[in-house]
Design an enzyme around this catalytic site. Structure first.
Site, PDB file in Angstrom:
ATOM      1  N   HIS A   1      -4.277  -1.414  -6.538  1.00  0.00           N
ATOM      2  CA  HIS A   1      -3.778  -0.069  -6.833  1.00  0.00           C
ATOM      3  C   HIS A   1      -4.955   0.807  -7.214  1.00  0.00           C
ATOM      4  O   HIS A   1      -5.876   0.358  -7.897  1.00  0.00           O
ATOM      5  CB  HIS A   1      -2.794  -0.081  -8.005  1.00  0.00           C
ATOM      6  CG  HIS A   1      -1.574  -0.912  -7.783  1.00  0.00           C
ATOM      7  ND1 HIS A   1      -0.838  -0.851  -6.623  1.00  0.00           N
ATOM      8  CD2 HIS A   1      -0.947  -1.829  -8.573  1.00  0.00           C
ATOM      9  CE1 HIS A   1       0.191  -1.689  -6.716  1.00  0.00           C
ATOM     10  NE2 HIS A   1       0.142  -2.294  -7.879  1.00  0.00           N
TER      11      HIS A   1
ATOM     12  N   ASP B   1       0.827  -1.218   0.000  1.00  0.00           N
ATOM     13  CA  ASP B   1       0.000   0.000   0.000  1.00  0.00           C
ATOM     14  C   ASP B   1       0.858   1.264   0.000  1.00  0.00           C
ATOM     15  O   ASP B   1       0.426   2.310   0.485  1.00  0.00           O
ATOM     16  CB  ASP B   1      -0.946   0.018   1.211  1.00  0.00           C
ATOM     17  CG  ASP B   1      -1.750  -1.255   1.329  1.00  0.00           C
ATOM     18  OD1 ASP B   1      -2.394  -1.627   0.333  1.00  0.00           O
ATOM     19  OD2 ASP B   1      -1.730  -1.884   2.404  1.00  0.00           O
TER      20      ASP B   1
ATOM     21  N   LYS C   1       0.321 -25.097  -6.502  1.00  0.00           N
ATOM     22  CA  LYS C   1       1.479 -24.991  -7.399  1.00  0.00           C
ATOM     23  C   LYS C   1       2.671 -25.736  -6.814  1.00  0.00           C
ATOM     24  O   LYS C   1       3.382 -26.467  -7.530  1.00  0.00           O
ATOM     25  CB  LYS C   1       1.817 -23.514  -7.605  1.00  0.00           C
ATOM     26  CG  LYS C   1       3.017 -23.241  -8.495  1.00  0.00           C
ATOM     27  CD  LYS C   1       3.241 -21.737  -8.667  1.00  0.00           C
ATOM     28  CE  LYS C   1       4.428 -21.440  -9.566  1.00  0.00           C
ATOM     29  NZ  LYS C   1       4.617 -19.974  -9.761  1.00  0.00           N
TER      30      LYS C   1
END
Length: 971
Positions: free
Chosen positions: A63, A35, A163
């Site tokens: 964003h 942030d 993954k």
């Protein structure tokens, strides 16, 4: 061997490649816990980029970018998505939630994004996030109980787990044989269902949904690794990589386990895009001017108090992705030193500096300690961080001095620049941009132009104003202060500012404050205004009453100014109060009112005042030389003399600040001698029984409101300067005490002196004699002092000249401050480099004052001056009222009651509109129109910040010709 910068070494290594001119990739990374404002910097850099890439993470990032008045929220999409010139890559290191990506695309498409399908590329190796990943994320988080990690529950962690366990599903699987994809998806769902029986969902429905998504995303799914490396080898493309999250959330380097599930540091850019390290160019670390963190986890500098709440509110600290409020704390340089070590930043972008504007002091963490011993490294385990002590360096703030309007590094307040330079020196990394706003345009960032670390230099006074202390994480705070000047020279905290920095010093004590008010107020008014006050009141009694009440009004107004002056302790008085006071309720209204005051002050009020005072000097001086002739000195001679005096004052003030100040001291002595001479003679005559003109004092009193209003205009003109100390608040020692105390000592004293001076006039002159006099004090002197009258006249003329000199001195500084705010051309923010005087501003004020001399009708000038002035005094009282609600928690030594402020607003309104209603004159309309005409220039030059080539050329010519450079003014 001479060491070379890392970037240079990396570039040299590229020369062995068979492609001699490859593109060097710039990378933007978060340096804290996220942030930091990475998207805003990426948006700035993307405007000049051909390719913008995301390398890791998922839609747990967020964003917010403002462009052309439209706000875009990006979560999975790269921040160049809205720019028509950018190809946007979602790399193999990312995990993608396709249904939510579609929603994000459609949302931004509805806001005007076009041709996005030709500019969005997704790696065929990127892993997919499914709904059961999201459910699993929530179930795992719930199972942690009070040791939750504060995850976004977006399914990012479980997807990366898939993954890692090698049962994840990638984009290439979705676009291949769909029956194989469906089988893999069912197996993966069964795997999670076995572990988490509470999982809900229709797997067949989900498979059908992804069958449609496969066709939707097929055109934009490619081998991005080859695409990106081909673009690098091509050498003509500018490539930018934006990292999601931040280094302190990195799965390896962050505050584990309170981290995300990917590598958010420099390594993630390589593995998440297939980017060879030798093609990495600049690495930009984005740093917030303080520290924030979303969710749980250790936070050594966290502020669980009103300061933390202030940072949260002023900085609008809540997440774009989750909407959760962010925890806030002081800037942590220990943490930044660690993230810089990992990433090797080549430059920093410091964002949200303007959030610190209202703080009286600002701290930065510089050392972690345990049991009094410095920790050599950033702790690897959060379990060992709960008992550490944090050592801070404390900086004086720049409270109320808005940085949001600054567009160059030198225009920042002095303490803000000191703060930035300290960060550079500690980390050994230059700050290349400073973020001060939300707009995506270049004006969002101050580009410092620094290519190397600044080594600031502190004066002894400044170093003593900075202290170090440490705070333990226990409820009891341990404050231990020591001056930075006591640290050894090798300590990186020993910093100094360049010798050519000029800052205001607090050299005015209580006696100086009282003298300043008295010296500015006593001028031509007491010698001009008696005639006009009497003419408008019609009687001696009401005339004396107006003089007394005018003093009381000036005192009450000054006390209101003292209130807002402690809330907004800045130079600039009305400009700052209007902008920050009214601006606290409505920023645009505050900016416009401050601009209009600066416009009127620069082009009307101050030059008119200088003109009035120099004409008064010329009239009295010539009468003193020529004698009290019936016709008086010729009008033309008075004008020529006044212009000559203005030119002399302009030259003195331009050549030397010291000479102008010495001249002021002489003038103050003359003022006091003049007034005391008149009063002493008056007391003697009262003792002799000379009271015939004071009998039947209220005979002939006017009943016209316009007459009374104009009488107050003229009376208050003689008290003008009651707010002068507010213009130098930053130069006043202990302003919270000395500001109001100087006022209550000076103004009652002046009120008594002024009333006694007028009584002295009436011990000699009748009403008729006073009204027909060309110069009241001269007529008084002719009858009382006889041959000594000319000496009195010379003193009176010097008194007026002193006020003119002081007014020009202050006006030029106000003009320079207005230029620093962007209300005037840049050249007026400059000083002469050898003389160190604001030569352009002095010349401008003198030139306009000369024009006013041709008006000559001094009574009309007074009305004009008062009409304009009281409009802005009233607005400033309203700003004081605004601060009562918007800044009610700010400490006030003297708090003006709300009824008093309302009363002063009513008085201001009366003094503005009463004469207009009772006796309309074209001059009032002209004054209002002239003030409002400033808006013609406000919209293009201040609001839109248009910059024309001719203006730049004139600024450049004048700057070079007169050897000027921009001055630092604490605004």
């Amino acid at each position: 061997m001479t060491s070379r910068p890392p970037t240079a070494q990396r570039r040299d290594s590229v020369t062995v490649h068979p492609f001699p001119n490859p593109s060097m990739v710039s990378i933007v990374l978060g340096a804290q816990w996220g942030d930091e404002g990475k998207g805003k910097l990426v948006d700035l850099l993307a405007s000049d980029a051909d390719i913008v890439c995301r390398c890791q993470g998922g839609n747990n990032a967020g964003h917010s970018v403002l462009a052309n008045g439209i706000e875009y929220d990006f979560h999975m999409l790269p921040s160049g998505f809205h720019l028509g010139n950018c190809v946007n890559i979602i790399g193999n290191g990312c995990v993608v939630n396709l249904p939510e990506l579609v929603e994000e695309i459609q949302k931004n498409e509805s806001r005007g994004v076009k041709n996005w399908s030709q500019r969005l590329l997704i790696s065929d190796r990127a892993h997919l996030v499914f709904d059961f990943h999201k459910q699993t994320d929530g179930l795992i988080e719930r199972g942690r109980g009070n040791r939750s990690l504060g995850t976004t529950k977006k399914g990012i962690g479980p997807t990366y787990s898939s993954k890692a366990t090698r049962n994840g599903i990638r984009m290439i699987d979705l676009l291949g044989d769909f029956s194989i994809f469906a089988e893999k998806m069912r197996n993966l769902y069964s795997y999670y269902k076995l572990t988490f029986p509470d999982l809900e969902g229709d797997i067949d429905k989900t498979i059908e949904q992804f069958k449609e998504l496969a066709e939707y995303f097929r055109p934009m799914t490619i081998d991005t690794i080859s695409y990106l490396n081909d673009a690098i080898v091509d050498g003509s493309k500018k490539i930018l990589v934006e990292g999601a999250n931040a280094t302190m959330l990195d799965i390896d380097f962050g505050t584990y386990p309170y981290v995300t599930s990917s590598n958010c540091s420099i390594g993630g850019a390589c593995t998440g895009l297939g980017l060879p390290p030798k093609y990495i160019g600049d690495i930009y670390g984005v740093v917030k001017a303080y520290t924030t963190r979303v969710g749980d986890g250790v936070f050594p500098t966290e502020l669980k108090n009103e300061i933390g709440e202030h940072l949260q509110t002023r900085g609008r600290e809540w997440g774009v992705t989750t909407g959760r409020k962010r925890r806030c704390g002081w800037l942590d340089l220990v943490l930044l030193k660690y993230t810089n070590m990992i990433n090797g930043f080549t430059a920093l972008c410091l964002t949200k500096l303007d959030t610190l504007d209202e703080l009286t002091e600002i701290k930065v963490a510089t050392t972690y300690k345990r049991n009094g011993v410095d920790l050599p490294n950033f702790p690897a385990s959060v379990d060992t961080m709960h008992d550490i002590e944090v050592e801070y360096v404390t900086f004086p703030g720049w409270r109320g001095r808005s940085t949001s309007e600054c567009r160059t590094f030198n225009s920042l307040p002095h303490n803000a620049r000191l703060y930035v330079q300290f960060i550079e020196q500690y980390l050994g990394v230059p700050v290349k941009w400073i973020g001060v706003g939300k707009d995506h345009k270049h004006k969002q960032f101050i580009k410092t132009g620094m290519g190397k670390v600044v080594s600031p230099n502190l004066s002894k006074v400044e170093s003593d104003s900075i202290s170090r202390h440490r705070r333990g994480q226990s409820p009891t705070t341990d404050h231990r202060h020591k001056s930075i000047s006591s640290i050894t020279p090798s300590d990186p905290l020993t910093v100094t500012l360049p010798a050519d920095e000029f800052t205001l010093q607090r050299h005015l004590g209580l006696p100086s404050g009282v003298c300043l008010i008295i010296g500015v107020i006593i001028g031509a008014g007491i010698f001009i205004s008696p005639k006009q006050v009497l003419a408008n009141t019609g009687s001696v009694g009401l005339c004396l009453t107006v003089w007394a009440v005018s003093g009381v009004i000036a005192l009450l107004g000054a006390l209101c100014y003292a209130d807002i002056g402690t809330v907004i302790p800045r130079n600039g008085a009305e400009v700052a109060y209007l902008k920050e006071g009214i601006g606290s309720v409505h920023p645009l209204a505050g900016d416009i009112s401050a601009y209009l005051y600066n416009w009127a002050n620069t082009f009307i009020l101050k030059p008119a005042s200088v003109s009035i005072l120099t004409i008064t000097f010329a009239e009295y001086f010539l009468l003193g030389i020529m004698g009290s002739k019936a016709c008086g000195p010729p009008k033309e001679l008075i004008i020529i003399t006044a212009i000559f005096i203005i030119l002399i004052l302009v030259n003195i003030n331009s050549l030397s600040v010291s000479a102008a100040n010495r001249l002021n001291i002489i003038f103050v002595v003359c003022k006091v001698l003049t007034v005391m001479t008149v009063i002493i003679v008056g007391f003697i005559r009262l003792g002799q029984g000379k009271t015939e003109h004071l009998e039947n004092a209220f005979e002939g009193t006017t009943t016209k409101l316009s007459g009374i209003a104009l009488a107050f205009y003229n009376g208050l003109f003689a008290y003008d300067g009651w707010n002068s100390l507010n213009s130098v608040t930053e130069e006043l020692k202990n302003p919270k005490r000395n500001l109001w105390l100087s006022i209550v000592l000076a103004l009652p004293t002046l009120t008594i002196l002024y009333v006694f001076t007028n009584i002295s006039y009436f011990t000699v002159l009748s009403k008729h004699e006073l009204l027909v006099s060309d110069a009241v004090a001269l007529s008084w002197g002719d009858l009382v002092l006889k041959s000594g009258a000319r000496a009195l006249v010379i003193l009176i003329s010097i008194s007026a000249l002193g006020s003119a000199n002081g007014t020009l001195f202050a006006a030029s500084r106000n003009c320079m401050v207005g230029a620093q705010y962007g209300y005037l051309p840049e050249v007026f923010a400059c000083i002469q480099s050898k003389r160190l005087t604001p030569l352009p501003s002095i010349a401008l004020q003198g030139f306009i004052a000369i024009i006013f001399c041709f008006v000559y009708d001094i009574e009309s000038l007074i009305d004009f001056f008062s009409f304009a002035a009281w409009i802005f005094y009233g607005l400033t009282f309203f700003a004081t009222l605004c601060c009562k609600s918007t800044k009610k928690n700010v400490e006030r030594v003297l708090s003006a009651p709300v009824p008093l402020i309302v009363f002063m607003i009513i008085v201001s309104i009366y003094l503005v509109i009463a004469p207009v209603i009772a006796d309309p004159q074209y001059g009032y309309l002209s004054a209002a129109a002239l003030i409002l005409s400033g808006l013609i220039f406000y919209y293009p030059f201040v609001y839109l910040k248009m910059d024309f080539k001719i203006i730049r050329q004139v600024n450049a010519f004048l700057t070079t010709f007169f050897d000027l450079h921009r001055a630092h003014v604490s605004i």
